[in-house]
Design an enzyme around this catalytic site. Structure first.
Site, PDB file in Angstrom:
ATOM      1  N   ASP A  39       0.927  -1.163  -0.054  1.00 25.70           N
ATOM      2  CA  ASP A  39      -0.056   0.113  -0.083  1.00 25.70           C
ATOM      3  C   ASP A  39       0.856   1.287   0.085  1.00 25.70           C
ATOM      4  O   ASP A  39       0.274   2.321   0.027  1.00 25.70           O
ATOM      5  CB  ASP A  39      -0.983   0.085   1.254  1.00 25.70           C
ATOM      6  CG  ASP A  39      -0.240   0.036   2.519  1.00 25.70           C
ATOM      7  OD1 ASP A  39       0.941   0.005   2.684  1.00 25.70           O
ATOM      8  OD2 ASP A  39      -0.915   0.276   3.652  1.00 25.70           O
ATOM      9  N   GLY A  40       2.026   1.161  -0.089  1.00 27.36           N
ATOM     10  CA  GLY A  40       3.176   2.192  -0.325  1.00 27.36           C
ATOM     11  C   GLY A  40       3.669   2.592   1.180  1.00 27.36           C
ATOM     12  O   GLY A  40       4.555   3.441   1.010  1.00 27.36           O
ATOM     13  N   GLU A  41       3.304   1.878   2.127  1.00 28.40           N
ATOM     14  CA  GLU A  41       3.787   2.159   3.528  1.00 28.40           C
ATOM     15  C   GLU A  41       5.451   1.802   3.644  1.00 28.40           C
ATOM     16  O   GLU A  41       5.535   0.805   2.930  1.00 28.40           O
ATOM     17  CB  GLU A  41       3.306   1.508   4.636  1.00 28.40           C
ATOM     18  CG  GLU A  41       3.260   1.914   6.098  1.00 28.40           C
ATOM     19  CD  GLU A  41       2.439   1.077   6.795  1.00 28.40           C
ATOM     20  OE1 GLU A  41       2.913   0.159   7.822  1.00 28.40           O
ATOM     21  OE2 GLU A  41       1.091   1.157   6.985  1.00 28.40           O
ATOM     22  N   LYS A 196      11.921  40.301 -13.136  1.00 27.21           N
ATOM     23  CA  LYS A 196      10.868  39.555 -13.776  1.00 27.21           C
ATOM     24  C   LYS A 196       9.715  39.773 -12.686  1.00 27.21           C
ATOM     25  O   LYS A 196       9.882  40.169 -11.589  1.00 27.21           O
ATOM     26  CB  LYS A 196      11.120  38.287 -13.786  1.00 27.21           C
ATOM     27  CG  LYS A 196      11.379  37.403 -12.496  1.00 27.21           C
ATOM     28  CD  LYS A 196      11.959  35.912 -12.784  1.00 27.21           C
ATOM     29  CE  LYS A 196      11.637  35.434 -11.097  1.00 27.21           C
ATOM     30  NZ  LYS A 196      11.836  33.871 -11.207  1.00 27.21           N
ATOM     31  N   ASP A 224      21.275  30.079 -10.368  1.00 22.32           N
ATOM     32  CA  ASP A 224      20.306  30.181  -9.610  1.00 22.32           C
ATOM     33  C   ASP A 224      20.411  29.099  -8.553  1.00 22.32           C
ATOM     34  O   ASP A 224      21.269  27.991  -8.723  1.00 22.32           O
ATOM     35  CB  ASP A 224      18.938  29.984 -10.228  1.00 22.32           C
ATOM     36  CG  ASP A 224      17.794  30.457  -9.925  1.00 22.32           C
ATOM     37  OD1 ASP A 224      17.616  30.794  -8.768  1.00 22.32           O
ATOM     38  OD2 ASP A 224      16.805  30.406 -10.629  1.00 22.32           O
ATOM     39  N   ALA A 230      12.485  24.917 -15.648  1.00 24.03           N
ATOM     40  CA  ALA A 230      13.550  25.777 -16.479  1.00 24.03           C
ATOM     41  C   ALA A 230      12.716  26.831 -17.462  1.00 24.03           C
ATOM     42  O   ALA A 230      13.716  27.323 -18.321  1.00 24.03           O
ATOM     43  CB  ALA A 230      14.497  24.627 -17.544  1.00 24.03           C
ATOM     44  N   GLY A 231      11.767  27.069 -17.080  1.00 23.75           N
ATOM     45  CA  GLY A 231      11.029  28.160 -17.986  1.00 23.75           C
ATOM     46  C   GLY A 231      11.695  29.783 -17.608  1.00 23.75           C
ATOM     47  O   GLY A 231      12.007  30.178 -18.585  1.00 23.75           O
TER      48      GLY A 231
END
Length: 322
Positions: A39-41, A196, A224, A230-231
């Site tokens: 279940d991902g636990e 910006k 950065d 990456a916009g």
């Protein structure tokens, strides 16, 4: 020197980096396993005694962010219950760092929540690199060692002769000016700033408005803390090229590179993107335009200095890695 009471454990996100760090220090990685139930636990097992040891866990909270964060919390709990003397988390990339303030009404400050969770779990110290917002250090009531990637990035460019007055270090926004100024100091270049305006109603996007500083006829080096889709960095590079820059390079500490990042980089004016290995990148993301350099020596030296109770201040200087 013997480090018999120093243990380093890797979880799921940065195994290769952890192995390099352990080798550099001269120790073996601690033995542990991480598995998930159907279940991902998440379950963590420590397979050796750590009683009375000073333990470091190396794990970034990169994708899958929530699984990696839960692994850290569960591992810390297990180590504390197994009588570790101290537990320090080495988190090269601190996820949720962009949620450091309320930009709009009724928003959470998730960076603070994560800090609380780590402290409540029992973390004694956090070691991280280039937080998205430096004030996140103040969210913690435990020691936070906040390392810089700029000396390593500077070393890359200096070794290629890319320094001096023919180059300009560029911050893609006002928030990154301090980081850009530090790199410019190392490279002995002037700086420029991209002004910006971000659209708060549309995530991962921003609009380039203006360039503050002279970039005409110069080779520009953008820096950065992280690159996600990456916009921003691609638009900044294109704006610099349109303003007369002869070439545009980019650099960042944390290559998140999600969504359309690779296409944005490939189709931009960026000639080369230099990134650190705070986040593991699969081979398919290491395109020709991307070059990754390692923080192994930085993290290794920081762990040794913390363990030996020596200052970390030399790690903030370019000469340490020159």
């Amino acid at each position: 020197m013997s480090y018999s009471n120093l243990k380093l454990f890797a979880l799921s996100s940065n195994k290769e980096l952890a192995e390099k760090v352990a080798k550099t220090i001269g120790i073996s990685l601690g033995k542990s396993t991480v598995r998930q139930f159907s279940d991902g636990e998440i379950q963590v097992n420590i397979e050796e005694s750590i009683r009375g040891n000073h333990v470091f866990i190396l794990q970034s909270t990169s994708s899958p962010v929530n699984d990696n964060l839960m692994e850290i919390l569960i591992m810390v709990d297990a180590l504390k219950r197994a009588s570790a003397e101290t537990v320090s988390v080495v988190m090269p990339y601190y996820g949720y760092a962009r949620q450091d303030r309320k930009a709009r009404s009724r928003e959470p400050i998730t960076s603070k929540l994560v800090a609380n969770m780590l402290a409540v779990a029992g973390v004694d110290r956090l070691l991280t690199v280039d937080l998205h917002a430096a004030q996140i250090q103040g969210f913690f009531d435990i020691p936070v060692d906040h390392l810089m990637g700029a000396p390593l990035i500077a070393d890359y460019f200096v070794r290629r002769g890319m320094c001096g007055s023919d180059y300009v270090v560029v911050s893609p926004d006002h928030g990154g000016v301090t980081r850009a100024r530090k790199l410019a100091q190392f490279l002995q270049t002037p700086i420029a700033i991209i002004d910006k305006r971000r659209n708060v109603n549309k995530m991962n996007t921003s609009e380039v408005m203006n360039i503050i500083g002279n970039v005409s006829g110069k080779t520009c080096i953008l820096i950065d803390d992280m690159i996600d889709t990456a916009g921003t960095i691609a638009h900044a590079a294109d704006a610099l090229a349109e303003a007369g820059a002869t070439a545009v390079y980019a650099s960042c500490t944390h290559p998140v590179l999600s969504g359309s990042a690779l296409d944005n980089i490939q189709n931009s004016a960026i000639e080369k993107l230099v990134v650190l290995d705070t986040i593991d990148l699969p081979e398919e993301k290491l395109i020709d335009k991307i070059e990754q350099i390692s923080i192994t020596d930085l993290i290794s030296e920081a762990i040794i200095r913390i363990h030996e109770k020596r200052p970390l201040s030399p790690l903030f200087e370019f000469t340490t890695f020159n």
